[in-house]
Every structure is written in C-alpha cells, then in structure tokens.
Write a protein that holds these residues in place. Sequence first.
Motif, PDB file in Angstrom:
ATOM      1  N   PRO A 120      20.965  -7.989  34.930  1.00  0.00           N
ATOM      2  CA  PRO A 120      22.235  -7.803  35.187  1.00  0.00           C
ATOM      3  C   PRO A 120      22.106  -6.864  36.644  1.00  0.00           C
ATOM      4  N   GLY A 121      22.673  -7.320  37.645  1.00  0.00           N
ATOM      5  CA  GLY A 121      22.665  -7.094  38.992  1.00  0.00           C
ATOM      6  C   GLY A 121      21.574  -7.630  39.858  1.00  0.00           C
TER       7      GLY A 121
ATOM      8  N   ASP B   1      30.928  -9.474  37.885  1.00  0.00           N
ATOM      9  CA  ASP B   1      31.973  -9.558  36.576  1.00  0.00           C
ATOM     10  C   ASP B   1      32.884 -10.834  36.443  1.00  0.00           C
TER      11      ASP B   1
ATOM     12  N   ASP C  87      31.059  -4.166  40.389  1.00  0.00           N
ATOM     13  CA  ASP C  87      29.725  -5.091  40.809  1.00  0.00           C
ATOM     14  C   ASP C  87      28.916  -4.126  41.330  1.00  0.00           C
TER      15      ASP C  87
ATOM     16  N   THR D 206      27.428  -2.122  38.716  1.00  0.00           N
ATOM     17  CA  THR D 206      26.179  -2.957  37.954  1.00  0.00           C
ATOM     18  C   THR D 206      25.099  -2.894  38.589  1.00  0.00           C
TER      19      THR D 206
ATOM     20  N   ASN E  48      21.397  -0.667  37.481  1.00  0.00           N
ATOM     21  CA  ASN E  48      20.091  -1.231  36.935  1.00  0.00           C
ATOM     22  C   ASN E  48      18.959  -1.114  38.018  1.00  0.00           C
TER      23      ASN E  48
END
Length: 552
Positions: free
Chosen positions: A400-401, A438, A447, A450, A454
């Motif tokens: 993610p990211g 997303d 976004d 996110t 991370n």
Amino acid sequence: MRCSIPHCVAIIGCILLHFLVADRSPALEWNEYHENQVSRFYTGSDRNFVGNGFDWSGVGIIQGSGGISGFWVTMISDQYFLSAHHIGISGASNTVHFYPTNNINDGFESATIDSTFGEQIAGSDLWLGRLTSAPSSAIKRYPLMKRSGGANYLSFLSPDVYAVGYRYRSDGAYSDYDRYFAGTNQILSLSYDHVTGQEYIQWNRDTSAGGNEVGLIDHDSSGPTFGVSPMGTLGLVGIHNAATGTLSQDISVPSYTTQIISEVPETVVVMTDLLGDLNGDYRVSSGDYSILMSHYNQSGAYNYNQGDLNGDGHVTTADYSALISKYGQNLFAPSDFDQNATVDKNDMLQIANHWHTNVAAKTNGDANGNGYVDGYDINVFNANRRYDNWTQPAIPNPIPGDVLLDDVVDVSDLGFVEIRFNQSCSAGNNWCEGADIDHSGTVGTGDVSTVYSNMGNYIPADINGDKIINNADLDVVLGHWLQSTSNGKADGDLNLDGVVNASDFSIMADWWGRGVGNSASQPTLVNVPEPSLGLLLLSSLSLFPNRKHRRY
C-alpha cells in the motif's frame, strides 16, 4: 560549539558528540597522569613511555598562527597526509614539525602544507593533504589498516589502540613538547551515521581500566589513533573527530582505505591484521605468494604489499618463511561462512541448514570451530554481526502506497502523489498512473494518507509492533513453528500462506536487526524448538561485555 552525529547508531545509543576544537580546555585525559609514561619527549631517568618500541616520527605538529596551529598531520606516503577536515585546514600553507626521534633536543624536520591541494574523503571528516616536498626517510609513513566493514571486527580482532593528543597548560604557553602525548584504550564500538553516511570508531575512557587509559577532550581533533599492524608496527585506524564526556570518536580510516588510495598518486601501504596478506583480501593464498616471489631476492627497495614482511626494505628468505607460516590462514569473521567479508543472511542460513549436525570444523554453520552446529554458533554469529549499519531490504509488491512500484514506500511515492493532487482519475489513465490509490476518481488526502502511513512502517517481520526485529518476534515464529494458522502475522505467518515455516523465517532473516543497535540489547529467547525443527537461528544469548571484547 559545533555538533556532529545527530543520529549516532552505536553500542552507546543515540548521543550528541561535539567536535574537539571548541577551546583549549584540558586535552587528553588519563585515568592517572604520569608524565614519564605518556609524554613522547620525556627525558627523565624514570622514563617509561607507553609508546616505547614504536616509531612516532610521522605525526607532525602544525605551526604558525591561525586556527589550525597546534593540530596534527599523519603521513601516509612520501608527501601525503591525513588530518581532520573540520579544523579548517583547507587552503592552509602552514609549516609542520616532524621529530625523527623521541628526544626533542635532537631537533625536527620542517615541511610546508601545499595550499593548492586538499581533498575531503567521501564527504567524511577525513582530510587528505599534501606537503610541498617530501620529508626525509627518517620520518615514518604509516600503513592504513584495512578491516572488514561488513562485520563487527571487534568481536574477532584486537580492539587495542594508541591515541595521540596534547596536554593542557593553564598558562597557555604551549610548545611542541605539549603536543605529543599518548595513551591507550580499546575500541568500544563501530558506528555508522545513517544521516551523513560517515563511519566512526568509538572508545570510552573506563576509569577502572588502568592509569594510562586515555580519552579525548576539546582541541584533540586531527590527532591519530593507531592499532598495531601484523608487523608489530603502528597502523592507522582513526583520526580524532569528536567527544562527549568519557566517550571519544574517530573517523574510521579502515572504512575509507579504497577512497584514500584512489586519491593518492604515490604508494600507500595497506594492511589487514593478517601477516602475509599482501593483497588485502583477508587471506594468505597463492595470490600473495606470487606477489612475494615476483620480488624475491630482487634489487631495489620494497614495501609490505610487495612482500617485505619484516620491514627491512628487501624480500628475502625471512619474508618467504613468514608468509609460508601463515599460508592458508584467513581473517574473516568466524561466522562469515561464504567469506565475502560480510556477516549477513546467507551466513545465518548456513547455521539453519546444518542445525544440530556434525560438520567439518569452521564450515557449514560451525562458527566456533568445534565441528557441531548449535547455539554456541548462534552466539558467535550475533557477536560478529553489525547492527549499527542496518538498512531496509526490498519489499515485495504489492505494498500500500508503493505507487512507483520500486518495492519501498518513501518520499518519492509521496511526491508522485502530491504532484497529481486533485487530478481526475479513471481506469483509462490507470488511476492517474497509480496516484489515485483508493480509485476514488481523484487524487486526494486519502491517497496522501495511505502513502504517509506506510513510509518506513511496513515491516513484515515486526510481529509485536515495536518496529524492532529481535528475539521477541522470533519467539512468535518459533511458538507456531510448522503450524497451520489463519491468524497471519500475529502467529508468525509473515507471508500469509497459512503455515509458519522456513519461508517466514527467511522474511524475518531479511529484516533481522532492525532497530536493535547492538547485540547486547537482545531479549532472551523463550521458545526454543526441538533440534529436529532445525531453524532456531537468531537468538542473542551470549554477548561480549561492554568494556572488554570477547573475541571469537
């Protein structure tokens, strides 16, 4: 007062150290000051200098007016020397005094710093300078010590050092006599600064370690720290850089030997701690034999790297015999099984693959040389491993990211998203090339959040969430070893395939040591598997003490 090392990752933890140029307050500081033992130039009948038997002539004292007067240069070739960049030596043309003998009344040789040359080595505090002409052969040129930076060499090499500095005078009437004092110590830790990329050695003045135990204080910058070379001579291991309290710090010369010799057009001798290792590959083998034989009984003057092992300038039977006596030996860390001068995951896996088996001594996971792979080898591995220079491994997609798909979530991903902020996105433009994480149709705060959440926090082996990968996490894996589970990471199933096995262990090994800093901080391992399970690998149950190092 200027400061260095905002993030000092070492045994002593995160501390602030200050450069040694603030003022002329007390300089070298000993547990007990005995001038007859710590002054190079002391001439009394009770002289008992700690440095007797060594050649100190290649350490020169800078003269004249200006901010660098009273500092030091240390010769490493005919005309080139090392010093400290932060003392302000760039562009200097000062005179330097070199004393060929330990009797100051025998006089000095004078040389001049070449103001047209100077190099800051690899962005560190090491300064490479040059004299306008070479001092005589009576002035020593010191070899650079080369040591394995991919291992904690303090666990298997001698940490003993000699430090040069000055003594304080309350009247401020300093002379060259006051600028040449010495003391002994032991390197406590190796330290990598993740912010600047600089490598240091650090040592602590232990008040219980004897009267000649010494520490650095303000204005000792640029002085040298020496180890003892395999020839029994002084070998350069550091240049004084910073200090705080009883802790002293040098720029690590062994970490920069390659960069130093690449900048010097003259011969610079480089030595490992193994006599006969002429080519610096940490072993005595056919390559060294060929070097020696190519100069054997030839006319001319030769140095150590050409086969002169006893320092007489010639390559003769004595040198041949010395090399043959070491032939086949190596100086890799005992747990560096693949002998690449780095103690890492590959070495850990050799212990795992031969757990509780008999093997040939010092191979296949047998770090302590008893022919059997067990917890004692784990102890040696952990002592040999460096934790201060831990770097994040690549992370498999998808993360993610990780909008750039480069296996890490960092500022590059954040910048990519922010540049496209508020853009309209759809499947047709691949959701703004991935920035609309997303798939909301717009690159927005969700976004950005996110990516940001991370960054640096995606640590698949961190089971307990403390961002440190150590025995506490390994305990969870071992506690569910070979079990099926639907609890994922909470039960040690790091790759989420439903079973805790060697694949999960391999992920943990990738991240092993994150946030540990040093092996002494490891918690005790609780879940010790039966020998048949095999893969007990990373427990740190026995570690060298803080002051005196146990060598393996």
